[in-house]
Design an enzyme around this catalytic site. Structure first.
Site, PDB file in Angstrom:
ATOM      1  N   ASP A 191     -14.944   2.376   7.783  1.00 38.51           N
ATOM      2  CA  ASP A 191     -13.831   3.219   7.342  1.00 38.51           C
ATOM      3  C   ASP A 191     -14.270   4.194   6.259  1.00 38.51           C
ATOM      4  O   ASP A 191     -13.996   5.390   6.343  1.00 38.51           O
ATOM      5  CB  ASP A 191     -12.682   2.349   6.825  1.00 38.51           C
ATOM      6  CG  ASP A 191     -11.557   3.194   6.256  1.00 38.51           C
ATOM      7  OD1 ASP A 191     -11.014   4.018   7.007  1.00 38.51           O
ATOM      8  OD2 ASP A 191     -11.234   3.043   5.065  1.00 38.51           O
ATOM      9  N   HIS A 208       0.835  -1.199   0.000  1.00 35.02           N
ATOM     10  CA  HIS A 208       0.000   0.000   0.000  1.00 35.02           C
ATOM     11  C   HIS A 208       0.867   1.244   0.000  1.00 35.02           C
ATOM     12  O   HIS A 208       1.840   1.337   0.742  1.00 35.02           O
ATOM     13  CB  HIS A 208      -0.896   0.008   1.244  1.00 35.02           C
ATOM     14  CG  HIS A 208      -1.765   1.216   1.340  1.00 35.02           C
ATOM     15  ND1 HIS A 208      -2.923   1.359   0.633  1.00 35.02           N
ATOM     16  CD2 HIS A 208      -1.622   2.355   2.062  1.00 35.02           C
ATOM     17  CE1 HIS A 208      -3.472   2.538   0.913  1.00 35.02           C
ATOM     18  NE2 HIS A 208      -2.703   3.159   1.780  1.00 35.02           N
ATOM     19  N   ARG A 246     -14.778  12.597   7.836  1.00 36.31           N
ATOM     20  CA  ARG A 246     -13.556  13.361   8.141  1.00 36.31           C
ATOM     21  C   ARG A 246     -13.295  14.382   7.043  1.00 36.31           C
ATOM     22  O   ARG A 246     -12.907  15.524   7.322  1.00 36.31           O
ATOM     23  CB  ARG A 246     -12.355  12.418   8.274  1.00 36.31           C
ATOM     24  CG  ARG A 246     -12.336  11.654   9.590  1.00 36.31           C
ATOM     25  CD  ARG A 246     -11.342  10.503   9.549  1.00 36.31           C
ATOM     26  NE  ARG A 246      -9.987  10.949   9.286  1.00 36.31           N
ATOM     27  CZ  ARG A 246      -9.038  10.201   8.717  1.00 36.31           C
ATOM     28  NH1 ARG A 246      -9.307   8.954   8.351  1.00 36.31           N
ATOM     29  NH2 ARG A 246      -7.847  10.681   8.525  1.00 36.31           N
ATOM     30  N   LYS A 287      -7.877  -1.537   6.377  1.00 33.59           N
ATOM     31  CA  LYS A 287      -8.081  -2.137   5.058  1.00 33.59           C
ATOM     32  C   LYS A 287      -7.081  -3.283   4.822  1.00 33.59           C
ATOM     33  O   LYS A 287      -7.392  -4.257   4.161  1.00 33.59           O
ATOM     34  CB  LYS A 287      -7.900  -1.075   3.970  1.00 33.59           C
ATOM     35  CG  LYS A 287      -8.954   0.021   4.017  1.00 33.59           C
ATOM     36  CD  LYS A 287      -8.883   0.914   2.798  1.00 33.59           C
ATOM     37  CE  LYS A 287      -8.113   2.180   3.040  1.00 33.59           C
ATOM     38  NZ  LYS A 287      -8.853   3.249   3.700  1.00 33.59           N
TER      39      LYS A 287
END
Lengths: 437, 437
Positions: A162, A83, A169, A188
């Site tokens: 999430d 990632h 957010r 994730k």
């Protein structure tokens, strides 16, 4: 309801919350039992007061438990996930996945779409005609076992809390919080059953974290979370003070990744992919794999990695001929004009975010989630920091829908480059590695 | 939208906001152009980081400007408004309004309903059969001119942003912030065109502010806001370490207020009303009024204040015979049982909030805004701190719907009283006055 307010009041007043308090709040929010405004008040309190390690672990665990997981139990290969926190001209995943697969590993990569100035791997792959990114868990599992790698969209069932919290957010100025970012990144990864999580935490003008120190803190927080989970994780803080590769776009990124896989292109993009391939082999294959760097280079020079990429494209419905003749298969822009240097000198600094934004303005990325991207447009920019540039030298190309957009992009790119008469040292590619597990 | 996030981010990071930033956010929220979750994030940031005086003034001004005002230009009397931050057995307004009116002043009092353990003046007045609290601006103006006083519900058009923000604060654990409280108190007062604002800031176990010091800070903040507006304001910090009067209910409060107006009842409730009547005369009538305390006492003993109350009740559609025979006109509870002291001693402390909550449980108040109140039920409790209580002495009465509720309330009241063998001094009635303008 009054319980939730008491929990929020405790965080508001600077107290640490218990696992049950955080879990209750997050799961109730995911179920729609806590209103957006209540969760927003919690997020702002958590942003200002911070979350300690236990609280961040509890938040991450609650997000994982808000949905289904992808255990990948049917995959016999050693499994690795990779990632990036997001950068400009960052096609590492596109090369790393087939390369690692060709070395015997299994790469299950659930990816997102681009937002703002950073590109998205799914958008890039979808520029290959026919390429499907919506795969079921079973399809992913089978493809990772058979081909060695799959790059697919995160399903709605995976960590739904999430996505919901991230959107909140984004609306409430509570994105840039280290524990909230780390929990969002790691939930994730932890929801997918891999043997190793590799993180590429970008630092610099094109990254979310502007300094290596900020990036290091995020890397440490993420590997700490993985460690608390009993999961192996290696995080590299890497340079994003300039675009990593030369291409900023979707089809342009695919073309560049294929060049790297063919062994026709060297440079920082290829070097970083090799670093990650070495790190993955070290953890997952150990001494049995011999020289890890030589092995990774051989997988490119032999064509094995390219062949694996072709099989992945084919397995996901894309036109495999893209591997042989990218320009014939990939969409191309109506207008291309060269980027010509305004003066001479050494490239001293690059505003990589501005270059990413210039690509967004061309249509290569999105300002808002619901926007579509144009696969054909983008920017190719060759010089790296420390390179010398001659006067009137062609240093890149803009691919655009029309001449006006192209001219604007050229100007923005040139504005983003700072030339100097002094010698300039190239920044390091990797600032450091951080390990857990 | 991105502008609002930048404003919130600045408050989040501890910076002071400009008047335009606060005004823009509050007015956009009032118009429905800013979502609840965005405003909630602002409120939490403002709660934790605080608002300075300029920011609090800007917030108050934006709330006033979010709706219409009530200038009361047609009233020739000197006009006074009086507001309590909320207490238990606090019927000051019911007596003060007709008393001040009988002294030649005009009292325009927009009031709210009770919520939680503190009673609401509107709920009390509506226990008088026929009494209307929904008056138009013109009706209020005419009645203040003719009768001298009107007590009515705040209209939806007055400070709409305040009601919307208060509901959001209630949901998001952002109520207990000094600047947010002060702005909410003062916007309602500043939106009405009076010559003097009197504030009764309660301190103690039955008040929102538990200590005189906290109450003093709120009083100073409120008079500071009025001063910045160029409005005269006097705030008293007064004792709420015990119920002010003897009655906690709706019809019971009306009956007690009428007893005070008839001159049949002395004690702390009457004393505090006189204090406010003196303060109002000092500011609005000056030396022309002679001895202010004697004048206020005379207005009660002469029956003038009672007569003005009768005229107000009549003008607002209520049955004026309530003044002559309250028990015949007001609703009464099915069950009344005495509260009998469990032991002997001196009353050392009272949990006034618990007594208010016991009344709420009987049905006299609301836990949630949408609940209805029972006008008949409530508690009468006579001893004050410093009083001696004999064994098995009847110290009050519970008025309830049924025996079980009555027994529970008696137990809760007795639990709320702390008897001691030591002598105890009565707390002061007024801790101090704070002035502006």
């Amino acid at each position: 309801m009054s319980d939730v307010r008491e929990v929020i009041a405790r965080k508001r007043d600077g107290h640490a919350l218990t696992e049950d308090e955080i879990r209750g709040l997050v799961l109730a929010y995911a179920r729609g039992e806590v209103a957006d405004e209540v969760a927003a008040a919690f997020l702002m309190a958590a942003f200002i007061r911070g979350l300690d390690t236990d609280e961040t672990v509890a938040l991450t665990r609650a997000m994982v438990d808000s949905g289904t997981t992808l255990p990948l139990e049917g995959v016999s290969r050693p499994k690795v996930d990779k990632h990036s926190t997001g950068g400009v001209a960052d096609s590492v995943t596109l090369v790393f996945a087939p390369l690692a697969a060709s070395l015997g590993l299994g790469v299950a990569k659930l990816s997102g779409r681009g937002l703002g100035h950073t590109g998205g791997t799914l958008d890039k792959l979808e520029s290959i005609p026919g390429f499907r990114t919506e795969l079921s868990g079973e399809e992913i599992e089978r493809q990772v076992q058979d081909v060695g790698c799959a790059i697919a969209a995160q399903t709605k069932e995976l960590v739904p809390a999430d996505g919901k919290l991230y959107a909140l957010r984004d609306a409430t100025a509570t994105v840039a919080s280290l524990p909230l970012i780390a929990a969002s990144v790691m939930c994730k990864k932890l929801a997918v059953g891999t043997d190793l999580i590799l993180l590429d935490v970008k630092a610099g003008s094109g990254a979310f974290m502007k300094t290596p120190e900020d990036a290091r803190q995020l890397a440490e927080t993420c590997v700490g979370l993985a460690g608390r989970w009993g999961r192996a994780c290696r995080a590299a803080v890497t340079d994003m003070s300039q675009p990593l590769g030369d291409s900023v776009g979707n089809a342009l990124d695919i073309a560049e990744a294929i060049e790297v896989l063919r062994g026709e292109r060297v440079g920082r993009l290829r070097d970083l992919v090799i670093e990650f391939a070495v790190a993955a082999q070290e953890v997952l294959l150990g001494s049995s794999a011999g020289d890890k760097r030589a092995g990774a280079e051989r997988a490119i020079s032999s064509g094995d990695a390219l062949e694996t990429f072709r099989r992945m494209v084919e397995a996901q419905g894309g036109d495999p001929r893209v591997v042989d003749d990218p320009s014939a298969i990939l969409p191309s822009a109506r207008v291309t004009i060269p980027i010509v240097s305004r003066s001479e000198g050494t490239l001293g600094a690059v505003d990589a975010e501005a270059i990413g934004q210039a690509a967004v303005e061309l249509g290569a990325g999105r300002r808002r989630k619901e926007e579509a991207v144009d696969p054909a447009v983008g920017i190719v920019l060759r010089p790296k920091i420390g390179d010398t540039v001659g006067p009137d030298e062609e240093i890149g190309v803009v691919h655009a829908r029309d001449r006006r957009a192209a001219d604007r992009a050229v100007a923005r790119v040139l504005d983003a480059l700072a030339l100097t008469d002094e010698p300039v040292e190239a920044p390091p590619l990797v600032y450091g590695w951080h390990d857990a597990g």
